[in-house]
Motif scaffolding. Structure first.
Motif, mmCIF file in Angstrom:
data_model
loop_
_atom_site.group_PDB
_atom_site.id
_atom_site.type_symbol
_atom_site.label_atom_id
_atom_site.label_comp_id
_atom_site.label_asym_id
_atom_site.label_seq_id
_atom_site.Cartn_x
_atom_site.Cartn_y
_atom_site.Cartn_z
ATOM 1 N N PHE A 1 0.852 -1.188 0.000
ATOM 2 C CA PHE A 1 0.000 0.000 0.000
ATOM 3 C C PHE A 1 0.885 1.234 0.000
ATOM 4 O O PHE A 1 2.068 1.178 0.354
ATOM 5 N N ILE A 2 0.325 2.337 -0.404
ATOM 6 C CA ILE A 2 1.032 3.616 -0.409
ATOM 7 C C ILE A 2 0.438 4.487 0.690
ATOM 8 O O ILE A 2 -0.761 4.770 0.688
ATOM 9 N N ASP A 3 1.310 4.871 1.627
ATOM 10 C CA ASP A 3 0.873 5.706 2.745
ATOM 11 C C ASP A 3 1.319 7.134 2.474
ATOM 12 O O ASP A 3 2.490 7.471 2.634
ATOM 13 N N ASP A 4 0.386 7.965 2.034
ATOM 14 C CA ASP A 4 0.729 9.358 1.721
ATOM 15 C C ASP A 4 0.403 10.298 2.876
ATOM 16 O O ASP A 4 0.418 11.518 2.720
ATOM 17 N N SER A 5 0.111 9.732 4.055
ATOM 18 C CA SER A 5 -0.252 10.574 5.195
ATOM 19 C C SER A 5 0.961 11.053 5.985
ATOM 20 O O SER A 5 0.856 11.972 6.790
ATOM 21 N N GLY A 6 2.108 10.427 5.784
ATOM 22 C CA GLY A 6 3.296 10.806 6.539
ATOM 23 C C GLY A 6 4.337 9.718 6.466
ATOM 24 O O GLY A 6 4.175 8.724 5.749
ATOM 25 N N PRO A 7 5.421 9.851 7.218
ATOM 26 C CA PRO A 7 6.484 8.838 7.207
ATOM 27 C C PRO A 7 5.961 7.501 7.728
ATOM 28 O O PRO A 7 5.052 7.459 8.562
ATOM 29 N N PRO A 8 6.534 6.408 7.277
ATOM 30 C CA PRO A 8 6.006 5.083 7.647
ATOM 31 C C PRO A 8 6.555 4.512 8.954
ATOM 32 O O PRO A 8 6.031 3.509 9.438
ATOM 33 N N LEU A 9 7.611 5.107 9.521
ATOM 34 C CA LEU A 9 8.279 4.458 10.650
ATOM 35 C C LEU A 9 7.341 4.244 11.834
ATOM 36 O O LEU A 9 7.355 3.183 12.469
ATOM 37 N N GLY A 10 6.518 5.241 12.150
ATOM 38 C CA GLY A 10 5.617 5.108 13.286
ATOM 39 C C GLY A 10 4.651 3.949 13.118
ATOM 40 O O GLY A 10 4.418 3.167 14.054
ATOM 41 N N HIS A 11 4.092 3.806 11.916
ATOM 42 C CA HIS A 11 3.168 2.701 11.659
ATOM 43 C C HIS A 11 3.889 1.363 11.760
ATOM 44 O O HIS A 11 3.322 0.371 12.245
ATOM 45 N N MET A 12 5.142 1.335 11.330
ATOM 46 C CA MET A 12 5.915 0.093 11.397
ATOM 47 C C MET A 12 6.210 -0.288 12.849
ATOM 48 O O MET A 12 6.224 -1.473 13.201
ATOM 49 N N ILE A 13 6.452 0.714 13.701
ATOM 50 C CA ILE A 13 6.687 0.430 15.124
ATOM 51 C C ILE A 13 5.434 -0.169 15.753
ATOM 52 O O ILE A 13 5.506 -1.141 16.524
ATOM 53 N N LEU A 14 4.273 0.386 15.418
ATOM 54 C CA LEU A 14 3.024 -0.193 15.928
ATOM 55 C C LEU A 14 2.833 -1.614 15.411
ATOM 56 O O LEU A 14 2.342 -2.496 16.130
ATOM 57 N N ALA A 15 3.253 -1.844 14.174
ATOM 58 C CA ALA A 15 3.109 -3.178 13.584
ATOM 59 C C ALA A 15 4.012 -4.198 14.277
ATOM 60 O O ALA A 15 3.692 -5.392 14.309
ATOM 61 N N VAL A 16 5.137 -3.734 14.836
ATOM 62 C CA VAL A 16 6.020 -4.649 15.573
ATOM 63 C C VAL A 16 5.278 -5.246 16.764
ATOM 64 O O VAL A 16 5.345 -6.457 17.032
ATOM 65 N N GLY A 17 4.554 -4.386 17.508
ATOM 66 C CA GLY A 17 3.767 -4.886 18.634
ATOM 67 C C GLY A 17 2.711 -5.872 18.186
ATOM 68 O O GLY A 17 2.475 -6.902 18.841
ATOM 69 N N ALA A 18 2.069 -5.570 17.059
ATOM 70 C CA ALA A 18 1.044 -6.482 16.537
ATOM 71 C C ALA A 18 1.653 -7.814 16.129
ATOM 72 O O ALA A 18 1.069 -8.886 16.361
ATOM 73 N N TYR A 19 2.835 -7.767 15.534
ATOM 74 C CA TYR A 19 3.502 -8.988 15.075
ATOM 75 C C TYR A 19 3.815 -9.912 16.249
ATOM 76 O O TYR A 19 3.543 -11.118 16.207
ATOM 77 N N TYR A 20 4.404 -9.340 17.310
ATOM 78 C CA TYR A 20 4.754 -10.169 18.464
ATOM 79 C C TYR A 20 3.522 -10.586 19.267
ATOM 80 O O TYR A 20 3.593 -11.515 20.074
ATOM 81 N N GLY A 21 2.410 -9.919 19.050
ATOM 82 C CA GLY A 21 1.169 -10.341 19.692
ATOM 83 C C GLY A 21 0.405 -11.376 18.892
ATOM 84 O O GLY A 21 -0.656 -11.847 19.333
ATOM 85 N N GLY A 22 0.912 -11.719 17.711
ATOM 86 C CA GLY A 22 0.274 -12.740 16.888
ATOM 87 C C GLY A 22 -0.948 -12.253 16.131
ATOM 88 O O GLY A 22 -1.801 -13.060 15.730
ATOM 89 N N PHE A 23 -1.047 -10.953 15.898
ATOM 90 C CA PHE A 23 -2.208 -10.400 15.200
ATOM 91 C C PHE A 23 -2.154 -10.794 13.721
ATOM 92 O O PHE A 23 -1.123 -10.646 13.062
ATOM 93 N N ASP A 24 -3.291 -11.274 13.203
ATOM 94 C CA ASP A 24 -3.338 -11.700 11.800
ATOM 95 C C ASP A 24 -3.865 -10.614 10.873
ATOM 96 O O ASP A 24 -3.952 -10.814 9.651
ATOM 97 N N GLY A 25 -4.238 -9.478 11.432
ATOM 98 C CA GLY A 25 -4.709 -8.362 10.619
ATOM 99 C C GLY A 25 -6.190 -8.380 10.333
ATOM 100 O O GLY A 25 -6.715 -7.464 9.686
ATOM 101 N N ASN A 26 -6.885 -9.393 10.806
ATOM 102 C CA ASN A 26 -8.316 -9.517 10.513
ATOM 103 C C ASN A 26 -9.147 -8.784 11.567
ATOM 104 O O ASN A 26 -9.494 -9.325 12.620
ATOM 105 N N PHE A 27 -9.397 -7.538 11.301
ATOM 106 C CA PHE A 27 -10.294 -6.733 12.127
ATOM 107 C C PHE A 27 -10.764 -5.560 11.283
ATOM 108 O O PHE A 27 -9.983 -4.973 10.518
#
Length: 441
Positions: free
Chosen positions: A54-80
């Motif tokens: 996806f293309i995120d034109d709202s701002g830099p991606p690092l912050g979203h990636m940091i949040l995704a790290v927590g989701a990854y280690y929590g086993g989130f599958d993205g289905n919500f």
């Protein structure tokens, strides 16, 4: 040989860190529903977890990636379905993990604030008050408990500020591993702040302006030559401290420089003119670099000849003793006529002959080009007068060459008659080291 490791623990900082983590992580899963901009950031997290481009034109991606790290280690599958604020989280959404990293970043901001105030040279009590204000600030507590980026941004901003202050305060350890580490971390933290939100750019510009101001102060303190400025950047400690080993160059000695010097030879008992001397150790001004040009700045109230940890800087108005490095004798003067200039006092290093001539070896440091009354004596930058405490004589270069017994070196005298400043009274610390200092970089 045993290996000894010394560990310094700031108990207050440790307690603040523990309390901050507890303060921010307690009840992190409440409410178990989408709050405010979680509806927005959650969509990006889901896309990362599903590995969808996806293309995120709202701002830099690092912050979203940091949040995704927590989701990854929590086993989130993205289905919500992140479709509205207030929607209840389903069982497959690791709410605690999604909110953990912003909360942890906010908790560490408390510790960073404490250290920043300390690095700004305020008291530890002031630092404690600042940390407690941030710990219990209601808006920061609320903001940090959700999957938002502001806490992460503030963490990197404070880390950048702290790193720069650490770097700036390590001038005495320039080019050491720690010095390079804090400089590198300053740039890294600025980059990370910008990577979270573009507002982080203002922190970079702020630190750039502060660094420019500090650089201008160093350059503008005195009319430094390129060679003088280069000496500062060669890693010499900037601030003279009790225990510093220094060479003193006379400001007036141009174009041929000369340095305050002593050697084991004594003044003749009688000069050719028939006048007597103190028969003390000779002090001269020598126009060559030499091991006998080194002196140790000693605190008259202490026996130590090393720099303490932390170093105690010498300031304008302080009383010091100057110990000759090679002979361990103290710079001294009495009401005895100088060898070539009898209207001035003889300067010597004191030898105890058990006669009725006690040592008079206390000198007051007066920084001629100071900007403040409590200014610190600095390498290269400061021009100082050394005023003898007992006789009010000023240490100065007469410019007269001594006879053969003085190896044709230049005469140093004590002048207590002149109230007019002249450059032959001023001295620069040209070479400086802490030697066997206990200071750790």
């Amino acid at each position: 040989m045993p290996i000894i490791v010394t560990v310094h623990v700031d108990v207050v900082l440790t307690i603040l860190t523990v309390l901050g983590i507890g303060n921010r992580l307690w009840g992190l899963m409440y409410p178990n529903a989408v709050v405010f901009d979680e509806v927005y950031y959650g969509q990006f997290v889901s896309l990362y977890m599903k590995q969808m481009f996806f293309i995120d034109d709202s701002g830099p991606p690092l912050g979203h990636m940091i949040l995704a790290v927590g989701a990854y280690y929590g086993g989130f599958d993205g289905n919500f379905s992140w479709n509205r604020i207030g929607a209840e989280y389903t069982g497959n959404v690791p709410v605690w993990n999604l909110r953990f990293l912003p909360a942890l970043a906010s908790a560490l901001c408390i510790s960073l604030a404490y250290q920043i105030v300390v690095e700004l040279k305020y008291s530890h009590f002031s630092a404690l008050i600042a940390a407690l204000l941030i710990m219990f600030e209601n808006a920061l507590i609320t903001q940090s408990r959700f999957m938002l980026l502001e806490s992460v941004l503030i963490f990197f901003v404070l880390l950048a500020v702290l790193s720069y202050l650490k770097f700036y305060n390590m001038q005495r350890c320039s080019f050491s591993v720690s010095w390079w580490f804090w400089l590198f971390l300053t740039g890294t933290a600025c980059a990370l702040a910008i990577g979270v939100k573009y507002m982080g750019l203002f922190t970079y510009l702020l630190l750039l302006a502060i660094a420019g101001g500090h650089t201008w102060q160093i350059i503008g303190d005195t009319s430094l030559s390129n060679g003088g400025l280069a000496r500062i950047t060669q890693g010499q400690p900037l601030e003279i401290a009790f225990g510093s080993q220094i060479t003193l160059r006379n400001v007036w000695s141009k174009p041929v420089p000369c340095w305050l010097h002593s050697h084991k030879n004594m003044y003749p008992i009688r000069y050719d003119s028939g006048r007597g001397s103190s028969h003390q150790q000779q002090v001269t001004c020598y126009p060559f670099k030499d091991v006998n040009n080194w002196w140790i700045v000693k605190d008259p109230g202490k026996q130590e000849l090393v720099v303490s940890n932390p170093p105690r800087p010498v300031r304008h108005g302080d009383i010091v003793q100057l110990v000759h490095g090679m002979t361990a004798r103290l710079l001294n003067t009495h009401d005895v006529a100088a060898p070539m200039s009898p209207h001035w006092q003889e300067i010597s290093c004191y030898v105890d002959y058990n006669v009725s001539m006690p040592s008079q070896n206390l000198w007051k440091v007066e920084i001629v080009n100071r900007d403040a009354n409590e200014e610190v004596w600095k390498t290269i930058l400061s021009e100082v007068k050394l005023l003898h405490v007992n006789t009010s004589a000023v240490l100065k270069l007469s410019g007269t060459a001594l006879p053969d017994w003085g190896y044709r070196q230049l005469e140093i005298v004590g002048d207590k008659s002149s109230n007019v400043y002249h450059q032959n009274m001023a001295w620069n610390v040209e070479e400086h080291r802490y030697g066997k200092s206990k200071a750790v970089c």
